[in-house]
Every structure is written in structure tokens, then in C-alpha cells.
Design an enzyme around this catalytic site. Sequence first.
Site, PDB file in Angstrom:
ATOM      1  CD  GLU A 145      -2.224   2.203  -3.397  1.00  0.00           C
ATOM      2  OE1 GLU A 145      -3.422   2.371  -3.660  1.00  0.00           O
ATOM      3  OE2 GLU A 145      -1.765   2.277  -2.236  1.00  0.00           O
TER       4      GLU A 145
ATOM      5  CG  ASP B  92      -1.745   1.190   1.406  1.00  0.00           C
ATOM      6  OD1 ASP B  92      -2.623   1.408   0.549  1.00  0.00           O
ATOM      7  OD2 ASP B  92      -1.542   1.940   2.388  1.00  0.00           O
TER       8      ASP B  92
END
Length: 693
Positions: free
Chosen positions: A385, A349
Site C-alpha cells: 500500500e 499496510d
Amino acid sequence: MTKQEFTVLEGSPWTLGATWDGSGTNFAIFSAHATKVELCLFDSRGKREIARVTLPEYTDEIWHGYLPEVRPGQLYGYRVHGPYDPANGHRFNPHKLLIDPYALQLHGEIHWHDAAFGYRIGHAREDLSMDRRDSAFVMPKCVVVDPAATWGPDIRPNTPWAETIIYEAHVKGITALSADLPDNLRGSFGGLADPKVIDHLVKLGVTAVELMPAQAFFDDRYLIEKGLTNYWGYNTIGFFAPATRYISPGANLHEFKMMVRRLHEAGIEVILDVVYNHTAEGNQMGPTLSFRGIDNASYYILADDPRYYFDTTGCGNTVNMTHPRVLQMVMDSLRYWVESCHVDGFRFDLASSLGRDRDQFSPSATFLDAVRQDPVLSKVKLIAEPWDTGVNGYQVGNFPPGWAEWNDTYRDTVRSYWKGDPSTLPALASCLTGSAEKFDKRGRRPWASVNFVTAHDGFTLMDTVSYNDKHNEANHEDNRDGHSDNRSWNCGVEGATDDPEILALRDKMRRAMMATLLLSQGTPMILMGDEIGRTQGGNNNAYCQDNEMNWLDLKGVDEGNAAFRDFLSGLIALRRSRPLLSLPAFLHKKAHEVKVEWLRPDGAAMEEGDWHNPDSRVVGMKLQNASQGLLVLLNSHYDSVSFKLPAPIYAASWACLVDTDAGTVHVRRAPPVEGESVDLSSRSLLVLEDRGE
């Protein structure tokens, strides 16, 4: 009440956390600025502190001690002494019970109360004040565990990147509505391990599940006060422990390992979505749960004014990956999940934050270099990401070799094209061929582009063709949250409808977008539930909706969505059977045996003016090697067109493999195409094959 006495010996600083050696337990915790560390032991319910032991030794900034009487199952936490001096970056408060950063399992959840905060809430001096209430009664407790597990003949699938098809799933969401499961297994790791759930994944044809955060996390206090929860889980507080909410009653962390083994037996890899960029402690006004109270100035990047945090995550803090002990913790965590829990990879993330050595992103940042040279982690699947909220945070295509990246440009382009937006053909061609302009660097391959049309963050596939605007009222933020640029089209009616023409158009659009995804070079990723028409009612930021809005209902699938599921399964099978659709190198490479040609509807080669004509919405892509040719024809126009076919080389005629207008896929024998042209329906895609028997 009199506390128990426990023998405490010197112990070892070398293994951090609580380590059971078969005789006793070694406790070790890092803190560079503490003056004393106390180990607190609790009864089996976690309600009563039965002993408080000062760790006797301090070696190389590690506080440690060995307790011969402590066994697996013992609940514990820490109290760390030191200066409470927020103005200089220190927030020690021994009144607060703290979670061990290396805890392998937690007992219970946090119960939000002002005592969980290191400062006095409501005080005029805000976080510069100090709260002296004991927080143990609201805190979860760490568990001493015996991590040994009998794996048996667990065989990792080791699916090559070029053959990988990812299914992004939520541990609870995938089984919360499973009537076939007993109540205690719904929403748990054990539920995901159920044969019926795994059978659904196998029949669909995916090769990996990417599980949204399953490491220990808490619900944010502000959500609890609004009657909501942190469903997605991007609020990690324990990097080694599984989320307690996903462990079924009476089970322990071995339930996670059982899930991994059963998925492996079905040939499915397990990728964990992990959050190492920030923690659940938030900004300076957040709670004191673990890292903040253990050594705030080491675990977090502080601002120029050290009372505050340097934040590139939008979540209040940024984990300090440049500190050797913090970096060690993250690396130890990753290796633990690979070596002890047998996971096959990670999706990181806000990974741009992990690639910063403070202000600037670098593909040679401390963490990225550490992973790249690690003999364990360099061999598993690594997905970034590739953005964060800091300056120059958008870094798609800039991660180092060995990494794949979420390609949001792919999502936006494919949605825009099928929506009918002008001037999309050049970007679409790039998407179909692996986005080489972004990823063809330093020997990277097409699989580095993780292609997706939908993900957890945004509209589902059904909502992408059903809503023009977001409808996030249920989040209680006055519909201000979530993106407004969705590249979606409601096909004529906002939301649910019983108009058969609109429903048919929506189905056609869904099929066209999924066909595009599975026919593109790169690594396709499918969102859980898209295969059966899951809708969030237009909510494009359903992070706080732990209810039917997010849950999957595998039983309540109507005839139309069952047909769509079968169509998607057919596309996946087709991709896996045709090497031309998942090539190991970019198409423009001179040494590549595969040729690509771009065709106009009249059969001629695309010219510069065709690419840049804003009204061009029809194109053909021909892929050809020494024994096979594939022709992909795309038409996002509202009218049908006649497309002139090139002459086949290997067969008497072209055969139709995919027709998104009719909803058909032929993996083996496909019907021949008669004539020199085909009728390409509006908003549809055809795949034709030229192959000798």
C-alpha cells in the site's frame, strides 16, 4: 498463595520466543536497555500467576533461560525491569505484564482498564507519572505451542503474477452470516475453510484471497467505550500469532493451517494483509502491552524529544525498521507465515513507512533491501500500500522490482470516467494498458499495478453507484471520518430506491466498471461482496462496524445480483482464456508482438486533440497479435453512439464477447456482429473479437 518452583537453566539466545524442543521450553527475548527480565507462568485459565522466574542469562542483548518442566499449553508473559524515564525514551514498568513479541498464540483478549497503562491516567504529569498496579488481570496470555503440523501433500498453487486475480476478504465477514455453518465456525478460519465458501470463490474464478489483518490485534479502548469494535484489524500487537477471535472454540493455531491447505487444494493462494508499520500501543498516552515495556527506545522511532514518537502512520507510533533486532523480528515473522503456515504472499499496510530509514522514503531502504535479498520472501507475492501520512508519503510506482502496488489512481480514474467526468480519456488509456508511466521502471511488469475500483477502505461497488456522499453516522464521529472525494454517482437518487430505471442504470454502471477492471493490463483485485451487490449503506469507513453492514450473505442474493455475479464470473473466465488481456510486458515495448491502436467512433485513429477534448467520452482500444484481435469500445456518455468498426483480419466478421448493456459474456462461441458499425449504448462497454477458427 505459594507459587510453584520451576527449574531454570541457561538456555540459548539463538531462537527468540518460547521454543518447545520435545523435552522442555527455551525462552528468549530481546531488550537492549532492560536490567532484568522475569518470566511469569499462569494457570490453564490465565487467571493466576503460578510462578515468576528471572531469566538467568543475558547474551548479545538477549535475555534467555530454559525450563525443562514447561510443556505446550503453558500460559506465560513477561515483566521487564529498567528505568521508567519517558523523557529519555524509556518506559520500563515491571508492574505491567507484557506479551512476548514472538508468541505464536495468545489466550484471551485484553479487558480495558486503567491498569493496562504504564502511567497514572488522570495524573497531572500525564505519561511522566508511573502506575504501579499489576496489569496481569486484564492482559491476554502467551501460549507455549508445539508448532509441528502434518501438512501432507500441500501443493502451493504458485499462480504466476500475470494470471493472478485477487479477492480482498475479511475472515469473519465472509462467513458471519453463513446459515449452513454451525455457530462455532461462523467468522473463523475454520468457517473460511468450509467447502461451500471455497466453492463460491472457485465458481467466481479468483486465484487468491487477500485476507484483511489476521495477526493478533485488539479493539481500541475508545471504540469499546462507544460500543464499537476494531472490525478491520489494523491494530496489530502480535506479529506471529493469529487473531484469537478468528480461532473457533476449542481449536488452536492449526486451524489457520487447515484453512490454508484447503484453499490450496482448490487452487487458491492466501495473501495476508499485514501491519508492520505501527502497533496497537499508540502514542505516548497509549497502553503498555508489549514493545513499549520491553524496550521502547529500540522498537519505536522516537522524535527529537524522545518522550514522543516519530509518527508517519497516523496511528501514534512507527516501528523502527532500522534497528537490527526489530528488523529481524519482522523478517522472522514473515518467514514464519511462509514456511510454517504456507501463506503465499503479503499486502503491507502503509508500506511507505516501511520504506523509510526515518524521514525519507527510498526504494533501497533497510527493510525493502532485506526482503529483496531474502531467499524465502523474495519468492512470494509482495504487495505495497504505497503511501503513509508522513512527508512525501505518496509513493505509487516507486517500490523496487519484485513488488506489486495498490494503484489508487486506477480506482479514481475508472470511477471518474464512468461517472461521466470530463477530461478523463488520457488517464483511462493509461489504466487500460497497465499504468506504464508509473510502473515501467527497472524491468517491472504490468502486474506490478494492482488495479481496483473498490477496496475495504471506501465505498463498495454498489455504494459507488448509489451514493453521492458518505454516510458514516454509525461510526459516532459526526460523519467527519472517511474520504469526501469518492468519485461516486447515485444515478439520480441518494441510497436505496425501487425506481426500475435507476436500478437498471446502477446495474449497467456496475457491469461497466467491473468489465473495465477485468479488461485492463495489471493485476485485478475484487472486494468481497461486490459480486453480489453488498452495500454498507453509504458508509465509506466501516472499520468499526462488526455487523451486517460488513458481513457477506451468500444465501440472500436476489435475482439481479445473482445475474451480476454470473456476469463477473464470466468476465474472469474470459480474462483467463485470452492472453491478450494479461500480457507479460508493457504494450509500448518495441519487441512486443502485440500492437495497440486507439480509435474514434468514426473509425479513425485518435489524434492529440481528441485526447485532450474535455468532452471526449468515447474511445476504442484495439489489441492485436499474430492470431487474434480484441476491440474494447467504451462509452461513458449519457447518449448512445454509432462506432465504425475496423475491418477484421482473421475472421469473416467481429464477434461480440462482452456487452455490459445487455449483461452478456461469451467465453467460447460469441455471436457475430453484422454490419460495419455497432450501436454503443450509453454508459456501456463492448468487447469484440477477431480470431480465426
